[in-house]
Design an enzyme around this catalytic site. Structure first.
Site, PDB file in Angstrom:
ATOM      1  N   ASP A 151      41.883  79.789  21.031  1.00 24.95           N
ATOM      2  CA  ASP A 151      43.155  79.308  20.468  1.00 24.95           C
ATOM      3  C   ASP A 151      44.240  80.372  20.632  1.00 24.95           C
ATOM      4  OD1 ASP A 151      42.189  81.045  18.560  1.00 24.95           O
ATOM      5  OD2 ASP A 151      42.496  79.697  16.847  1.00 24.95           O
ATOM      6  N   SER A 152      43.863  81.541  21.144  1.00 26.19           N
ATOM      7  CA  SER A 152      44.866  82.542  21.543  1.00 26.19           C
ATOM      8  C   SER A 152      45.817  81.947  22.580  1.00 26.19           C
ATOM      9  CB  SER A 152      44.177  83.791  22.108  1.00 26.19           C
ATOM     10  OG  SER A 152      43.232  83.436  23.105  1.00 26.19           O
ATOM     11  N   ASP A 196      37.570  76.780  21.361  1.00 27.57           N
ATOM     12  CA  ASP A 196      37.890  77.072  19.963  1.00 27.57           C
ATOM     13  C   ASP A 196      38.282  75.818  19.200  1.00 27.57           C
ATOM     14  OD1 ASP A 196      37.537  79.662  19.100  1.00 27.57           O
ATOM     15  OD2 ASP A 196      39.494  80.361  19.809  1.00 27.57           O
ATOM     16  N   GLU A 230      35.863  79.862  13.142  1.00 25.05           N
ATOM     17  CA  GLU A 230      35.982  81.089  12.364  1.00 25.05           C
ATOM     18  C   GLU A 230      35.415  80.881  10.963  1.00 25.05           C
ATOM     19  OE1 GLU A 230      40.000  82.556  12.492  1.00 25.05           O
ATOM     20  OE2 GLU A 230      40.080  82.452  14.682  1.00 25.05           O
ATOM     21  N   GLU A 250      34.990  90.520  15.596  1.00 25.92           N
ATOM     22  CA  GLU A 250      36.314  91.013  16.001  1.00 25.92           C
ATOM     23  C   GLU A 250      36.785  92.129  15.067  1.00 25.92           C
ATOM     24  OE1 GLU A 250      39.211  88.051  16.987  1.00 25.92           O
ATOM     25  OE2 GLU A 250      40.857  89.503  17.050  1.00 25.92           O
TER      26      GLU A 250
END
Ligand code: KIV
Length: 277
Positions: free
Chosen positions: A49-50, A88, A120, A186
């Site tokens: 999703d970056s 994602d 996440e 991360e």
């Protein structure tokens, strides 16, 4: 390689079997040409999703939509032969309930042809991960600095320092127990990444989490120097393509203004000039 000379497409069990083996190489991709470029060298290609920040100029990943993930997922699918494709789940598409997560993850898989989704969260997402994996949706978990929780963290700070370490470790144990096939870690300290990697039976994939992990992932535009001046400590710039591209564009503009482009090599001179009658 198979007998046809084509590389066999990697599967989720192939990735899970790489625990403690040769480190997994992973990069993001959002387009067909970049997917083609990274596929021969990567075990996992993540449609992260970056994409919202890197390609769409958004200030965070929070407003990325399912439609954006589907569009870029379809493009990446067309460029992959070997790497496992993971997409994602965007913010708001899975947190409400396991049923909501299943509906949207199944949609992502059906529309893009990805082999797995990433989401996440730790303990809070364990029941959702269990629900998805029991229904045929492999899940990669994402712990530590989870960018979708940026408003909770109050910034992009290292996570899992001092008393936070026990929480991140517990999250890792919970998502592994729930059936995740890998965990992205991360921006956490090296000692914690090493501890988690020893404690869980599934591969850990680090981004700012040291070489103690079972693999590494970076945002491809960051490591190629294509995302402006964004230089977090954990990114190594393997190329400066942004600078190279800018220099090329500058020369092009200059040559157009000076009528040096197009030159004789770039025009079609096979038809005589029209007479003026
Ligand atoms: O969205 C993304 O690109 C990611 C990776 C950085 C792990 O989640």
């Amino acid at each position: 390689m198979s007998v046809t000379g084509k590389s066999k497409a990697l599967t989720v069990p192939d990735i899970a079997a790489r625990k403690s083996g040769i480190p997994l190489t992973c990069l993001t991709a959002y387009t067909t040409p970049v997917a083609k470029l990274v596929d021969p060298h990567c075990d996992i290609v993540l449609v992260g999703d970056s994409v919202g920040m890197v390609l769409h100029g958004l200030p965070s990943t929070l407003t990325v939509t399912l439609e954006m993930m589907i569009l870029h997922g379809k493009a990446v699918r067309r460029g992959l032969q070997r790497a496992l494709m993971v997409v994602d789940m965007p913010f708001g598409s899975y947190e409400e309930s396991p049923e909501q997560a299943f509906r949207n993850a199944a949609c992502l898989m059906a529309e893009t042809g990805c082999a797995a989704v990433k989401l996440e969260g730790g303990e809070n997402m364990a029941s959702t991960i269990r629900f998805l994996t029991a229904r045929g949706i492999p899940v990669m978990a994402h712990l530590g600095l989870t960018p979708q929780a940026i408003n909770v963290f109050g910034g992009y700070r290292v996570q899992g320092r001092s008393e936070g370490a026990a929480r991140v470790r517990n999250d890792a144990l919970m998502v592994a127990d729930a059936g995740a096939f890998a965990i992205v870690l991360e921006k956490i300290p090296e000692a914690l990444a090493r501890q988690i990697t020893e404690d869980v039976a599934i591969p850990t994939i680090g981004i700012g989490a040291s070489a103690a992990c079972d693999g590494q992932i970076l945002v491809v535009d960051d490591m190629l120097g294509l995302f402006g001046d964004f230089r977090p400590k954990f990114v190594k710039r393997y190329a400066e393509l942004g600078q190279t591209a800018e220099a090329a564009v500058k020369v092009y503009a200059q040559e157009v203004r000076e009528r040096r482009f197009p030159g004789s090599d770039h025009v079609f001179n096979d038809t005589p000039a029209l007479s003026k009658e």
